[in-house]
Design an enzyme around this catalytic site. Structure first.
Site, short mmCIF file in Angstrom:
data_model
loop_
_atom_site.label_atom_id
_atom_site.label_comp_id
_atom_site.label_asym_id
_atom_site.label_seq_id
_atom_site.Cartn_x
_atom_site.Cartn_y
_atom_site.Cartn_z
N LEU A 5 0.83 -1.29 0.29
CA LEU A 5 0.40 -0.10 0.00
C LEU A 5 1.31 1.07 0.17
O LEU A 5 2.11 1.49 0.63
CB LEU A 5 -0.90 -0.17 1.29
CG LEU A 5 -1.57 1.48 1.53
CD1 LEU A 5 -2.94 1.47 1.24
CD2 LEU A 5 -2.54 1.36 2.90
N VAL A 6 0.80 2.10 -0.91
CA VAL A 6 1.42 3.52 -1.30
C VAL A 6 0.52 4.79 -0.49
O VAL A 6 -0.51 4.51 -1.85
CB VAL A 6 2.01 3.61 -2.24
CG1 VAL A 6 2.84 5.43 -1.75
CG2 VAL A 6 3.10 2.36 -2.70
N THR A 7 0.27 5.45 0.16
CA THR A 7 -0.56 6.53 0.52
C THR A 7 -0.15 7.58 0.04
O THR A 7 0.88 7.46 -0.17
CB THR A 7 -0.41 6.83 1.58
OG1 THR A 7 0.06 7.41 2.35
CG2 THR A 7 -1.13 5.79 3.29
N SER A 11 0.54 11.27 -7.56
CA SER A 11 1.29 11.68 -7.97
C SER A 11 2.79 11.81 -7.64
O SER A 11 3.00 11.17 -6.24
CB SER A 11 0.69 13.43 -7.62
OG SER A 11 0.84 13.91 -6.51
N GLY A 12 3.38 11.72 -8.32
CA GLY A 12 5.20 12.73 -7.59
C GLY A 12 5.55 11.58 -7.73
O GLY A 12 5.63 9.89 -8.40
N ILE A 13 5.97 11.44 -6.24
CA ILE A 13 7.20 10.58 -5.75
C ILE A 13 6.32 9.40 -5.02
O ILE A 13 6.54 8.15 -5.08
CB ILE A 13 8.31 11.02 -4.10
CG1 ILE A 13 9.12 11.73 -4.60
CG2 ILE A 13 8.28 9.65 -3.46
CD1 ILE A 13 9.77 12.51 -3.52
N TYR A 144 5.42 21.68 8.79
CA TYR A 144 5.93 20.63 7.86
C TYR A 144 7.01 20.21 8.53
O TYR A 144 7.73 18.94 8.78
CB TYR A 144 6.37 21.23 6.12
CG TYR A 144 6.75 20.28 5.15
CD1 TYR A 144 5.69 18.99 4.81
CD2 TYR A 144 8.50 20.00 5.18
CE1 TYR A 144 6.17 17.95 3.55
CE2 TYR A 144 8.55 18.77 4.01
CZ TYR A 144 8.49 18.68 3.74
OH TYR A 144 7.93 17.14 2.42
N LYS A 148 7.71 16.10 10.22
CA LYS A 148 8.77 15.52 8.89
C LYS A 148 9.41 15.02 10.37
O LYS A 148 10.35 13.70 10.88
CB LYS A 148 9.02 16.30 8.27
CG LYS A 148 7.96 15.97 7.00
CD LYS A 148 7.53 14.87 6.30
CE LYS A 148 6.94 14.86 5.15
NZ LYS A 148 6.38 14.00 4.46
N ILE A 177 13.80 16.74 -4.88
CA ILE A 177 13.75 16.05 -5.46
C ILE A 177 12.23 16.42 -6.70
O ILE A 177 11.24 17.40 -6.38
CB ILE A 177 12.61 14.95 -4.98
CG1 ILE A 177 12.54 14.09 -3.93
CG2 ILE A 177 12.47 13.27 -5.81
CD1 ILE A 177 14.51 13.50 -4.27
P1 NDP Z 1 2.75 15.04 -4.19
O1 NDP Z 1 2.26 16.76 -3.83
O2 NDP Z 1 3.07 15.21 -5.64
O3 NDP Z 1 2.52 13.86 -3.33
C1 NDP Z 1 1.75 14.39 -1.99
C2 NDP Z 1 0.08 12.73 -2.28
O4 NDP Z 1 -0.44 12.76 -1.30
C3 NDP Z 1 -0.80 13.82 -3.76
O5 NDP Z 1 -0.56 12.68 -4.70
C4 NDP Z 1 -1.40 13.74 -2.97
O6 NDP Z 1 -2.82 14.24 -3.01
C5 NDP Z 1 -1.33 13.60 -1.43
N1 NDP Z 1 -2.20 13.39 -0.51
C6 NDP Z 1 -2.56 14.36 0.12
N2 NDP Z 1 -3.14 14.86 1.12
C7 NDP Z 1 -3.71 13.78 1.32
C8 NDP Z 1 -4.17 13.17 2.72
N3 NDP Z 1 -5.26 13.92 3.57
N4 NDP Z 1 -4.74 11.83 2.52
C9 NDP Z 1 -4.33 11.12 1.00
N5 NDP Z 1 -3.27 11.50 0.40
C10 NDP Z 1 -3.12 12.93 0.70
O7 NDP Z 1 4.58 15.70 -3.84
P2 NDP Z 1 5.59 15.18 -3.66
O8 NDP Z 1 5.58 13.83 -4.62
O9 NDP Z 1 7.33 15.71 -4.01
O10 NDP Z 1 5.96 14.51 -2.40
C11 NDP Z 1 5.33 13.36 -1.82
C12 NDP Z 1 6.66 12.82 -0.50
O11 NDP Z 1 7.36 13.12 -0.25
C13 NDP Z 1 5.78 13.92 0.95
O12 NDP Z 1 5.70 13.19 2.38
C14 NDP Z 1 6.66 14.63 1.05
O13 NDP Z 1 6.89 15.49 2.17
C15 NDP Z 1 7.55 14.07 -0.09
N6 NDP Z 1 8.78 14.60 0.43
C16 NDP Z 1 9.13 15.43 -0.62
C17 NDP Z 1 10.34 15.77 -1.57
C18 NDP Z 1 10.07 16.88 -2.67
O14 NDP Z 1 11.54 17.32 -3.17
N7 NDP Z 1 9.66 16.02 -3.92
C19 NDP Z 1 11.30 16.28 -0.49
C20 NDP Z 1 11.07 15.59 0.90
C21 NDP Z 1 10.61 14.54 0.90
P3 NDP Z 1 -3.55 15.56 -4.30
O15 NDP Z 1 -2.50 15.64 -5.60
O16 NDP Z 1 -4.78 15.25 -4.54
O17 NDP Z 1 -3.08 16.76 -3.21
#
Ligand code: NDP
Length: 244
Positions: A5-7, A11-13, A144, A148, A177
């Protein structure tokens, strides 16, 4: 096949972690915020669930059991949000929102996921996505950074309590990232961060996914309670002036 499972995997990471787990042969389910995401046909199950809402997370695990006949042995707590404000201007609503998604969400999915693993007599691996942001004070990211930092400490406590049950818990702390979200922070995101990063580039979602894949695998079977920075060295680099 192991179910992972990935919460926040829409999108993104999170998306890249899900795709990588699938490629490694896991069955994969991701959660998305209710009403935000149209599923594709890549074999990854998509389940609306707000990470910080207890009833949502309880219902998610019931739904996963109904869908896959089992609950996950791998949980990646990736869902995360950030707000930007100096401490003196930070609203308590924003503070609550960030802590609810990032820290409470990690707690809920870990506790409920681990309860299911224990009840099924299964071993498991949990990876929490932290950040380098809590190594040093990061401007305007008070809530934030606190969330973290909490995740990193929570990882250690969870690892110690769940270790005797065969459940490992680790944290991956990304540096800068390159994702759609970070590109919105500034046009020059990749260039600015590459200049600050000892390896002279920003990271990719694939860099983070590789670390997650390793930590959930049997190759990491004696590793628990750790935070692995995936940051090109940026958070090891002191921002002090150089002399001589
Ligand atoms: P994204 O915003 O693309 O990813 C975050 C995801 O979490 C989105 O898909 C978002 O959905 C979802 N989300 C937000 N709130 C909720 C919720 N309450 N319940 C379920 N899903 C939720 O950003 P990143 O890919 O950059 O970040 C991913 C993780 O990596 C995060 O935890 C971030 O803090 C961490 N991180 C990222 C860094 C970076 O440089 N990118 C650096 C350090 C840490 P929606 O898009 O619909 O809001």
């Amino acid at each position: 096949m192991t179910l992972a499972l990935v919460t926040g995997g829409g999108s993104g990471i999170g998306r890249e972690i899900a795709v990588s787990l699938r490629r490694e042969g896991y069955d994969v389910a991701v959660t998305v915020l209710p009403g935000t995401y149209a599923p594709g046909d890549d074999g990854i199950g998509v389940f609306p669930c707000d990470a910080g809402v207890e009833e949502d997370v309880e219902a998610l695990f019931t739904k996963l059991k109904d869908t896959y006949g089992r609950t996950p042995s791998v949980v990646v707590n990736n869902a995360g949000i950030q707000t930007w404000a100096p401490l003196l201007d930070l609203s308590s609503d924003d503070w609550d929102k960030v802590i609810a998604t990032n820290l409470r969400g990690t707690f809920l999915n870990t506790r409920i996921g681990a309860r299911h693993m224990v009840a099924a007599g299964r071993q498991g691996a949990i990876v929490n996505i932290g950040s380098g942001c809590n190594r040093l004070a990061f401007p305007n990211l008070v809530d934030y950074g606190a969330s973290k930092g909490g995740i990193e400490q929570f990882t250690k406590s969870a690892a110690c309590e769940l270790g005797p049950m065969g459940i490992r818990v680790n944290c991956v702390a990304p540096g800068a990232i390159d994702t759609d979200r970070t590109r919105l922070e500034t046009d020059a995101y990749a260039k600015e961060w590459a200049g600050l990063t000892p390896l002279r580039r920003v990271g990719t979602p694939e860099d983070v996914a590789e670390a997650v894949i390793f930590l959930v695998s049997d190759r990491a079977s004696f590793i628990t309670g750790q935070t692995l920075a995936v940051d090109g060295g940026v958070f090891s680099r002191a921002p002090w002036p150089a002399y001589g």
